[in-house]
Motif scaffolding. Structure first.
Motif, short mmCIF file in Angstrom:
data_model
loop_
_atom_site.label_atom_id
_atom_site.label_comp_id
_atom_site.label_asym_id
_atom_site.label_seq_id
_atom_site.Cartn_x
_atom_site.Cartn_y
_atom_site.Cartn_z
N VAL A 81 0.83 -1.21 0.00
CA VAL A 81 0.00 0.00 0.00
C VAL A 81 0.86 1.26 0.00
O VAL A 81 0.75 2.13 -0.88
N PHE A 82 1.73 1.38 1.00
CA PHE A 82 2.57 2.58 1.10
C PHE A 82 3.60 2.63 -0.02
O PHE A 82 3.95 3.70 -0.51
N GLY A 83 4.11 1.45 -0.40
CA GLY A 83 5.13 1.42 -1.45
C GLY A 83 4.58 1.90 -2.78
O GLY A 83 5.24 2.66 -3.51
N SER A 84 3.38 1.47 -3.13
CA SER A 84 2.79 1.90 -4.40
C SER A 84 2.50 3.39 -4.38
O SER A 84 2.68 4.09 -5.39
N ARG A 85 2.06 3.91 -3.24
CA ARG A 85 1.80 5.34 -3.13
C ARG A 85 3.09 6.14 -3.28
O ARG A 85 3.13 7.13 -4.03
N MET A 86 4.13 5.70 -2.61
CA MET A 86 5.41 6.39 -2.70
C MET A 86 5.96 6.33 -4.12
O MET A 86 6.45 7.34 -4.66
N TYR A 87 5.86 5.18 -4.74
CA TYR A 87 6.39 5.01 -6.10
C TYR A 87 5.68 5.94 -7.08
O TYR A 87 6.32 6.59 -7.92
N SER A 88 4.37 6.02 -6.97
CA SER A 88 3.61 6.87 -7.90
C SER A 88 3.95 8.34 -7.71
O SER A 88 4.08 9.09 -8.68
N GLU A 89 4.12 8.78 -6.46
CA GLU A 89 4.43 10.18 -6.21
C GLU A 89 5.84 10.53 -6.68
O GLU A 89 6.06 11.61 -7.25
#
Length: 576
Positions: A81-89
């Motif tokens: 969850v957090f990894g995908s959010r960080m990656y997209s940003e």
């Protein structure tokens, strides 16, 4: 009366029986005095040896196994969850050229610091304020953001064919595909050489165990002597420390020299058991890949969780400092899983050696039933006990790391924090050593962790110094062999690089890189294999105290050597 029937005791061993523990020997009698440890005691403390009993097949310490799986689920969820959010940003920020506008941040002095659109790194003053944990966040963040930036830049540059071709040519010239290809060739060759040489080292260890132990002791004396001589030219304090180390090393060698034959017999027996069940190496080497995979998952989870909880954006600009409590949980998670993976292999070795000891027909081949069944039981019925013991060490390790981070970031309290760190380090070493023996009883009998701990206390009460010295002498030889194989592998890699004309930078850099690759690969792979022998040594010590007669029946040559050394050095304590 069980005590009156010791001589008529019928011993039954069946590692597949539903009521038997892991690699356990079930008897009809209750705990009794062992022939190696009569009630008259001796220099190691004396007392009665309480023989272990096979436990019913059941899942032990289930709560800790469930807790471990829950924690893995939480870490995986954070990474997803957090990894995908960080990656997209981060990818979005890279697509926009890093133009997030200027942001300002209040410093402790009241000044205002501005982050320009060109800035991609965290400012060093923020790192200094937040301590080592902030540095960990920044370093790991840069690793993941570089991947996202590369993907974004690659996507944006694909619209221009000429630009893409120029970029590719530039990358090839900068990074050197030839260097990478040569490095991969060296890695493969070094791995093959290390596997062959380390396996040959087992045969050398079996044939020359006593010589290797003596050589290791003499080598330590020579090394400390050189250090003491060199310290004379540094300072009076260094000279005092060097001399003290030399005196202690010489005295230790003098004290343990008479115990070398017994340690050598244990080492020879343990190595023979491992070589007879070389399939253990598969699980040991596989654990390396599992640890690498876990480290990758943990890194993503750690960095992305810190990224979200600290209110960071795609340019690594964070509004809050990392939470110390969250950082402790993350460290605890990493160390706990690391120790669980290591101890699963340790318990597997204990169960396999137990099978080899009592039923050699089930534990004397590369892919024997003993190896397979011991591993299965280690990750099922005894997994909770492994999680329990590993958690205790992980708590100490994580606490020590947090205090170390605090000591390096705080201006005051350095002495108290240093003492606290030293105390935790000592407690951790003691707990790790205790666990090593406790997990032998887990592997042999299927005890819970607490029950295994009681057996460890009894072991050191009856055979304390003999156990410790044997274990220490064996491990010194195993470390020496690991370094020796690493040195051989490094030299071979260096020779191959020179013959094939492999280049990694300048001439000196090429030599250093080739040797370093070979040395690291050889040392890591050999240390992994020797870890199996170390675990087997601990198991052999326990098994010989538990069942010397079974050892004589199943392995007469090794048993005769062991009995001879016992009679030579402890005649008043040995009546078997």
């Amino acid at each position: 009366n069980n005590n009156n029937n010791n001589n008529n005791n019928n011993k039954i061993y069946d590692h597949k029986h539903a009521n038997h523990g892991i690699g356990a020997m079930e008897t009809e009698i209750s705990p009794h005095r062992n022939p190696l440890n009569p009630n008259n005691g001796g220099e190691d403390g004396g007392g009665d040896w309480i023989r272990g009993e096979a436990q019913p097949r059941r899942c032990n310490d289930v709560a800790f196994a469930i807790l471990f799986y829950v924690h893995l689920g939480v870490m995986t969820w954070c990474a997803a969850v957090f990894g995908s959010r960080m990656y997209s940003e981060v990818a979005e920020s890279a697509m926009n050229g890093g133009d997030g506008g200027g942001r300002e941040r209040e410093l402790g002095s009241g000044d205002t610091e501005y982050y320009g659109s060109e800035t991609v790194e965290t400012v060093s003053e923020w790192v200094a304020e937040s301590g080592v944990m902030a540095w960990m966040v920044e370093s790991a963040y840069n690793l993941i953001s570089s991947v996202a930036s590369f993907a974004a830049n690659h996507s944006s540059s694909s619209s221009s064919e000429n630009g893409g071709r120029a970029l590719q040519e530039e990358e090839e010239s900068n990074y050197g595909t030839t260097d990478i290809r040569d490095m991969m060739v060296l890695l493969v060759i070094s791995t093959l050489i290390a596997l062959v040489v380390s396996t040959m080292a087992l045969s050398v260890l079996i044939r020359h165990a006593q010589f290797l132990i003596k050589f290791a002791l003499l080598f330590n004396i020579a090394a400390t002597a050189l250090f003491a001589i060199g310290s004379l030219f540094l300072s009076p304090f260094a000279a005092l420390m060097g001399t003290a180390m030399f005196v202690i090393t010489v005295y230790y060698a003098y004290v343990v020299w008479g115990r070398i034959p017994f340690a050598a017999c244990n080492l020879e027996t343990a190595t023979t058991a491992v070589k007879s069940n070389l399939g253990l190496a598969f699980f040991a080497y596989s654990s390396l890949f599992v640890m690498v995979g876990w480290s990758a998952l943990w890194t993503v989870s750690f960095v992305s969780t810190m990224y979200v909880t600290c209110g960071c954006d795609g340019q690594a600009q964070c509004e809050k400092d990392p939470s110390e409590a969250l950082a402790f949980f993350m460290l605890l998670s990493y160390y706990w899983t690391f120790y669980v993976i290591s101890n699963v292999i340790h318990v597997t070795v204990a169960g396999t050696v137990g099978t080899w000891w009592f039923v050699p027909s089930e534990g004397s081949s590369c892919c024997s039933n003993g190896v397979r069944d011991s591993f299965v039981r280690s990750v099922t019925t005894s997994f909770g006990s492994i999680c329990f013991g590993s958690l205790l060490v992980a708590i100490l390790e994580a606490s020590k790391q947090m205090i170390k981070n605090l000591r390096e970031s705080e201006d005051g309290g350095g002495v108290l924090l240093c003492l606290a760190e030293c105390l935790l380090a000592c407690l951790q070493d003691i707990m790790e050593y205790f666990n090593k023996w406790a997990f032998v009883f887990v592997g042999l009998y299927g005890y819970t962790f607490v029950e295994s701990g009681k057996n460890v206390l009894n072991l050191f009460k009856t055979r304390g110094w003999t156990t410790i010295i044997t274990d220490t002498l064996a491990n010194s030889v195993l470390r020496m062999l690991s370094a020796a194989v690493g040195l051989i592998t490094g030299l071979v890699a260096l020779a191959i690089a020179q013959i094939q004309g492999m280049v990694f930078g300048d001439e000196l850099g090429a030599s250093a890189a080739a040797f370093f690759i070979g040395f690291v690969v050889g040392t890591v792979l050999t240390s992994t294999l020797m870890t199996l022998v170390s675990s087997a040594v601990n198991t052999v010590i326990v098994c010989y105290a538990e069942a010397p007669r079974e050892f004589q029946e199943n392995h007469p040559k090794l048993a005769e050597d062991m009995r001879t050394t016992w009679r030579q050095f402890w005649p008043s304590e040995f009546y078997y």
